[in-house]
Design a protein around this motif. Structure first.
Motif, mmCIF file in Angstrom:
data_model
loop_
_atom_site.group_PDB
_atom_site.id
_atom_site.type_symbol
_atom_site.label_atom_id
_atom_site.label_comp_id
_atom_site.label_asym_id
_atom_site.label_seq_id
_atom_site.Cartn_x
_atom_site.Cartn_y
_atom_site.Cartn_z
ATOM 1 N N ALA A 133 -55.012 -8.294 23.742
ATOM 2 C CA ALA A 133 -56.383 -7.992 23.824
ATOM 3 C C ALA A 133 -56.440 -6.621 23.291
ATOM 4 O O ALA A 133 -57.758 -6.091 23.399
ATOM 5 N N THR A 161 -55.134 -3.588 20.124
ATOM 6 C CA THR A 161 -54.962 -3.214 18.550
ATOM 7 C C THR A 161 -53.656 -3.183 18.151
ATOM 8 O O THR A 161 -53.419 -3.216 17.033
ATOM 9 N N ASN A 213 -53.948 -13.762 19.744
ATOM 10 C CA ASN A 213 -54.933 -12.872 20.162
ATOM 11 C C ASN A 213 -55.935 -13.281 21.165
ATOM 12 O O ASN A 213 -56.072 -14.654 21.269
ATOM 13 N N LYS A 270 -62.925 -13.649 22.001
ATOM 14 C CA LYS A 270 -63.840 -12.579 21.986
ATOM 15 C C LYS A 270 -64.426 -12.044 23.282
ATOM 16 O O LYS A 270 -64.638 -10.665 23.317
ATOM 17 N N ASP A 280 -61.151 -9.688 23.957
ATOM 18 C CA ASP A 280 -60.611 -8.646 22.854
ATOM 19 C C ASP A 280 -61.177 -7.327 22.653
ATOM 20 O O ASP A 280 -62.409 -7.256 22.825
ATOM 21 N N LYS A 281 -60.201 -6.541 22.940
ATOM 22 C CA LYS A 281 -60.647 -5.115 22.988
ATOM 23 C C LYS A 281 -61.357 -4.563 24.174
ATOM 24 O O LYS A 281 -62.245 -3.664 24.051
#
Length: 207
Positions: A94, A96, A120, A123, A126-127
């Motif tokens: 999650a 970069t 990955n 959504k 993620d990040k």
């Protein structure tokens, strides 16, 4: 009285009073002693039935003792957690940082885990994971697979999804992730999970 009766000889009959006083004193003394013994015995019986005094410690009760729980007397069953080889882990990145999921998956494989999906994070994560990571699995994994995986990353947050199917669990790597726990530390944590803990026995009285 005239001279018809004369006392001859040098011995005369002695007139003595009956020994009634001595017998009365002896009777009173004996009665007082009997009453004293009866009174003492009555007090002892009262103490026994009311629990007062030292009389409660006399007799069979004095030999009764309460046995405290004995640690280690009855070992409990081993905690039912799976071995790493029975746990399938999806490693999801999650962050970069490129290649973080694959590197972590390779290390988990060396430690005996089965590796599922590597890639990955979806959504929704993620990040968005600021901590070291999130461990996500079905409801049944809360006390089985998740604790085993958490031994490798203790700082990770544990979550379950009741609607999730299957037995695989996810390791979602977050921004604060640096590395897995050192293997010796993880092994000690795993050993503690399966170590039987003693169950104290109930207290009981013996006479």
């Amino acid at each position: 009285m005239g001279g018809q009766y004369r006392i001859t000889g040098d011995k005369y009959p002695r007139m003595r009073r009956p020994r009634r006083r001595g017998r009365l004193v002896l009777f009173v003394t004996a009665s007082a002693a009997v009453l004293g013994m009866l009174g003492w015995g009555t007090l002892q019986l009262i103490d026994v039935f009311t629990g007062g005094g030292d009389a409660s410690a006399i007799g069979p009760k004095a030999a009764c003792a309460t046995r405290s729980p004995s640690p280690g007397a009855s070992p409990a069953a081993t905690t039912a957690v799976p071995k790493p080889g029975a746990v399938t882990v999806n490693v999801l990145n999650a962050t970069t940082r490129t290649g973080l999921a694959k590197k972590t998956a390779d290390e988990l494989k060396k430690r005996g885990f089965r590796i599922g999906e590597v890639g990955n994070a979806p959504k929704e994560y993620d990040k968005k994971v600021k901590g070291a990571g999130i461990l996500l699995g079905p409801a049944a994994s809360l006390n089985t697979s998740l604790p085993v995986l958490a031994a490798q990353l203790p700082a990770a947050e544990r979550r379950t999804d009741a609607a999730r199917e299957g037995a695989a669990v996810d390791l979602i790597l977050g921004d604060a992730f640096k590395s897995l726990a050192p293997k010796p530390d993880a092994d000690r944590t795993l050993a503690a999970l399966t170590r039987p803990e003693p169950t104290p026995t109930a207290s009981r009285k013996t006479c």
